[in-house]
Scaffold this active site. Sequence first.
Site, PDB file in Angstrom:
ATOM      1  N   GLY A 124      66.590  25.585-112.794  1.00  0.00           N
ATOM      2  CA  GLY A 124      66.446  26.826-112.033  1.00  0.00           C
ATOM      3  C   GLY A 124      64.985  27.247-112.106  1.00  0.00           C
ATOM      4  O   GLY A 124      64.390  27.267-113.200  1.00  0.00           O
ATOM      5  N   ALA A 125      64.402  27.552-110.944  1.00  0.00           N
ATOM      6  CA  ALA A 125      62.949  27.694-110.867  1.00  0.00           C
ATOM      7  C   ALA A 125      62.340  28.673-111.893  1.00  0.00           C
ATOM      8  O   ALA A 125      61.447  28.289-112.668  1.00  0.00           O
ATOM      9  CB  ALA A 125      62.554  28.059-109.429  1.00  0.00           C
ATOM     10  N   ASP A 155      63.209  27.559-104.703  1.00  0.00           N
ATOM     11  CA  ASP A 155      62.354  26.862-105.672  1.00  0.00           C
ATOM     12  C   ASP A 155      60.880  26.948-105.299  1.00  0.00           C
ATOM     13  O   ASP A 155      60.006  26.862-106.160  1.00  0.00           O
ATOM     14  CB  ASP A 155      62.792  25.405-105.808  1.00  0.00           C
ATOM     15  CG  ASP A 155      64.118  25.338-106.529  1.00  0.00           C
ATOM     16  OD1 ASP A 155      65.162  25.503-105.870  1.00  0.00           O
ATOM     17  OD2 ASP A 155      64.109  25.196-107.765  1.00  0.00           O
ATOM     18  N   GLN A 213      76.002  22.598-109.670  1.00  0.00           N
ATOM     19  CA  GLN A 213      75.560  23.862-110.295  1.00  0.00           C
ATOM     20  C   GLN A 213      76.411  25.045-109.845  1.00  0.00           C
ATOM     21  O   GLN A 213      76.580  26.016-110.590  1.00  0.00           O
ATOM     22  CB  GLN A 213      74.091  24.136-109.945  1.00  0.00           C
ATOM     23  CG  GLN A 213      73.092  23.187-110.587  1.00  0.00           C
ATOM     24  CD  GLN A 213      72.732  22.033-109.675  1.00  0.00           C
ATOM     25  OE1 GLN A 213      73.550  21.591-108.864  1.00  0.00           O
ATOM     26  NE2 GLN A 213      71.524  21.526-109.799  1.00  0.00           N
ATOM     27  N   ASN A 264      65.058  25.038-101.376  1.00  0.00           N
ATOM     28  CA  ASN A 264      66.088  25.352-102.369  1.00  0.00           C
ATOM     29  C   ASN A 264      66.978  24.122-102.505  1.00  0.00           C
ATOM     30  O   ASN A 264      66.759  23.093-101.852  1.00  0.00           O
ATOM     31  CB  ASN A 264      66.886  26.593-101.946  1.00  0.00           C
ATOM     32  CG  ASN A 264      67.793  27.107-103.055  1.00  0.00           C
ATOM     33  OD1 ASN A 264      67.344  27.267-104.194  1.00  0.00           O
ATOM     34  ND2 ASN A 264      69.059  27.349-102.763  1.00  0.00           N
TER      35      ASN A 264
END
Length: 345
Positions: free
Chosen positions: A48-49, A240, A199, A250
């Site tokens: 996750g960014a 992202d 996810q 993303n």
Amino acid sequence: MAEIYPVIWEGDRVLLIDQTQLPATLTTVSIATSATMAEAIKTMIVRGAPAIGVAAAYGMYLGAREIAAPQRTVFLAELEAIAHTLRSTRPTAVNLFWAIDRQLTTAHQTPGDPDAIRAALLTEAQAIQADDLQRCQAMGDHGCTILPPSPEKLTILTHCNAGGLATAGYGTAVGVIRSAWTAGRLGRVFADETRPRLQGAKLTAWECVQAGIPVTVITDNMAAHCMQRGMIDLVVVGADRIAANGDAANKIGTYGLAVIAQAHQVPFYVAAPFSTIDFKIATGAEIPIEERDPQEIYQVGETRLCPEGAEFYNPAFDVTPAALIAGIITEKGVFPPDQLPQEQT
Ligand code: MRU
């Protein structure tokens, strides 16, 4: 609900929630070196960014601790090498590079010997983490302003996991969902399972259950059907990396979701902090797209799904053109994608 923090500073090391083990097991991995932090980012123990950015910021401090050189110039040169290792873990999420650059700037701007720089790097990592949590909470508040007027409680669809696990805590897209829930505007979340790493099925569904938010998991190919049936009021996803023109990278599958949302007049929003906006690149065509091991596609657990002899293509992200995005929800407000203010992040 007890808040979930994927990255925890433990006084002399970092604890990461091992996101590869959820939802079966909530366990942490202890990280005491920059090399193990780089490996944890690469293998998606932390993902996750914004969470990757926070983890890398601590990775820079752990790396600084490993450098023995007492001379400032040698120390700074060796810190660049640590930055290089952390940078080479994952290419798409710009928060990784943003956090590492912020740490390098801190190191160069801190006067004094390596001990002074080490102390400044730890303080900065903690500031990046605290700051991201605040940004997510602000995004949640701003996100509530774009909820469509409706006498009914809303159904929001999201893709991948842009929740507390993917950030310092609270989440970006899931932060908006949580704020909508707290405001009494949300009835249910639809979570795309998000092949191949799942996810959505594993992490977003788990976070919703933890928060007591009703959640329905669908496979990615069911979203169009649900929209056609009028079951979805709004789509909110994370990002992202967002280019200066508002194109947003993303998790793979996001672009398709945006296309079908437009086809069904379902508003499609991206929620991301300014640390995810890369003003250095003009359009999404310049965003590097990570390609991951094909095994993620052809194997589930120990079971091989596909025949030997087939070939595989496994891009981890895609780019949604700005034209498909109704607005970008940030910590500073909600902006049309082509009107992002070029401010300091
Ligand atoms: O490959 P991942 O799991 O790191 O990808 C994560 C995503 O694509 C998220 O949607 C994005 O990082 C936003 S997280 C707030």
